[in-house]
Design an enzyme around this catalytic site. Sequence first.
Site, PDB file in Angstrom:
ATOM      1  N   ARG A 219     107.258  41.897  -6.120  1.00 46.06           N
ATOM      2  CA  ARG A 219     106.426  42.372  -5.022  1.00 46.06           C
ATOM      3  C   ARG A 219     106.235  41.271  -3.990  1.00 46.06           C
ATOM      4  O   ARG A 219     106.402  40.075  -4.287  1.00 46.06           O
ATOM      5  CB  ARG A 219     105.061  42.838  -5.535  1.00 46.06           C
ATOM      6  CG  ARG A 219     104.151  41.733  -6.022  1.00 46.06           C
ATOM      7  CD  ARG A 219     102.771  42.265  -6.460  1.00 46.06           C
ATOM      8  NE  ARG A 219     102.901  43.352  -7.392  1.00 46.06           N
ATOM      9  CZ  ARG A 219     102.655  44.629  -7.090  1.00 46.06           C
ATOM     10  NH1 ARG A 219     102.247  44.960  -5.872  1.00 46.06           N
ATOM     11  NH2 ARG A 219     102.813  45.562  -7.985  1.00 46.06           N
ATOM     12  N   GLY A 240     113.590  38.025  -4.913  1.00 49.12           N
ATOM     13  CA  GLY A 240     112.305  37.359  -4.786  1.00 49.12           C
ATOM     14  C   GLY A 240     111.340  38.083  -3.865  1.00 49.12           C
ATOM     15  O   GLY A 240     111.677  39.070  -3.201  1.00 49.12           O
ATOM     16  N   HIS A 241     110.123  37.559  -3.804  1.00 48.97           N
ATOM     17  CA  HIS A 241     109.068  38.203  -3.019  1.00 48.97           C
ATOM     18  C   HIS A 241     109.374  38.187  -1.526  1.00 48.97           C
ATOM     19  O   HIS A 241     109.896  37.224  -0.982  1.00 48.97           O
ATOM     20  CB  HIS A 241     107.711  37.546  -3.292  1.00 48.97           C
ATOM     21  CG  HIS A 241     107.653  36.090  -2.960  1.00 48.97           C
ATOM     22  ND1 HIS A 241     107.432  35.615  -1.695  1.00 48.97           N
ATOM     23  CD2 HIS A 241     107.784  34.995  -3.741  1.00 48.97           C
ATOM     24  CE1 HIS A 241     107.423  34.293  -1.705  1.00 48.97           C
ATOM     25  NE2 HIS A 241     107.649  33.893  -2.938  1.00 48.97           N
ATOM     26  N   ASN A 242     109.067  39.313  -0.882  1.00 52.33           N
ATOM     27  CA  ASN A 242     109.234  39.500   0.565  1.00 52.33           C
ATOM     28  C   ASN A 242     110.679  39.441   1.047  1.00 52.33           C
ATOM     29  O   ASN A 242     110.933  39.284   2.241  1.00 52.33           O
ATOM     30  CB  ASN A 242     108.378  38.516   1.351  1.00 52.33           C
ATOM     31  CG  ASN A 242     106.898  38.731   1.112  1.00 52.33           C
ATOM     32  OD1 ASN A 242     106.278  37.968   0.379  1.00 52.33           O
ATOM     33  ND2 ASN A 242     106.337  39.772   1.701  1.00 52.33           N
ATOM     34  N   SER A 260     111.643  35.728   0.839  1.00 55.06           N
ATOM     35  CA  SER A 260     111.602  35.881   2.297  1.00 55.06           C
ATOM     36  C   SER A 260     112.963  35.806   2.973  1.00 55.06           C
ATOM     37  O   SER A 260     113.037  35.690   4.196  1.00 55.06           O
ATOM     38  CB  SER A 260     110.651  34.860   2.924  1.00 55.06           C
ATOM     39  OG  SER A 260     109.333  35.053   2.443  1.00 55.06           O
TER      40      SER A 260
END
Length: 347
Positions: A219, A240-242, A260
């Site tokens: 998330r 990974g996140h974002n 990201s």
Amino acid sequence: MEIRLSEIAQFLGCAIEGDGEAPIRGIAPLHQAQASELSFYTNRKYAAQARLSKAGAIIVGAKDREQFAGRRLLISDNPYRDFARVVDRWFNRSYRPAPGVHPTAIVGDDVQIAENCSIGAYCVIEDGVTIKAHTVLFPFCYVGAKTILGEHCLLYPRVTLLERVRIGHRVILHPGVVIGGDGFGFAPDPPQGYFKVPQVGWVEIADDVEVQCNTAIDRGALGPTRIGQGSKIDNLVQVGHNVEIGEHSIIVSQVGISGSSKIGNWVTLAGQVGLVGHIRIGDGAVITAQSGVAKDVPPKAIMTGSPVQPMMENRRALAELNRLRELRKKVRELERRLTVLEQVESC
């Protein structure tokens, strides 16, 4: 099951060469196909195999038809896709359980389950979940609070969706997939160690995405992690996140995408590619297997190596490396001659 070749041709919109009344009773690869079976040909690497094939009919591209003179053929602009369409239409053996909620499933409050859904044994569905029509959860799936599952989704056993995940229509999640776990966020806090950064975002999976076994999609720390429409993610991938993955991209097994990073549309990341965080991969780019990507990649680039570089540059560099052994021999010979000259001059 028996289908006339002409029925298949009509379904695909393909031209026939040979007897359209020929019966087709199965499908098989070229080297195994028998007289009543359909196969396909796309790769000239298998030309000899194709010529020796006993297949009753072969789906081929127009450019390859001449080498199969006298054979029963279906002429296609995309033989591999059309073969897959035939398999899906007549020979798909995938099991789908009957609609209903198994008595061992645990269903929370304010859960909305639409008609014709199937909820398997020992599934856990937390409060506030929405599951839309014709979606199937095989046994032991977990769906976290306030998650939304679209229509015609298929969750194989032991899929885990944590809270507030948003899944589109016709999404397929294979066993062991985990979506919505915490991103890897820790703030240095010496001398105590690290302070865990709360991961308060969510995950959005668009329509027609497929995620295969044991892949994890974290998330967002703040805001969403997004997977675009039609993208396909192989086994054992870490997102990974974002991270944002665009539409119709292919992510092959054991890829790791750090937080990201932004991946465009129609991108291919081959097996074991690694991406650092906060970089962009342009639309249509291809990153070859085991490459390490630490910088932005422009659209339609073909990149390879670790650190990654354009493929032609990488090939030239490898060619130079292969010449080093010969160059080393020449340098040693020059050193030997120079030593002899110095000895002569000193006499």
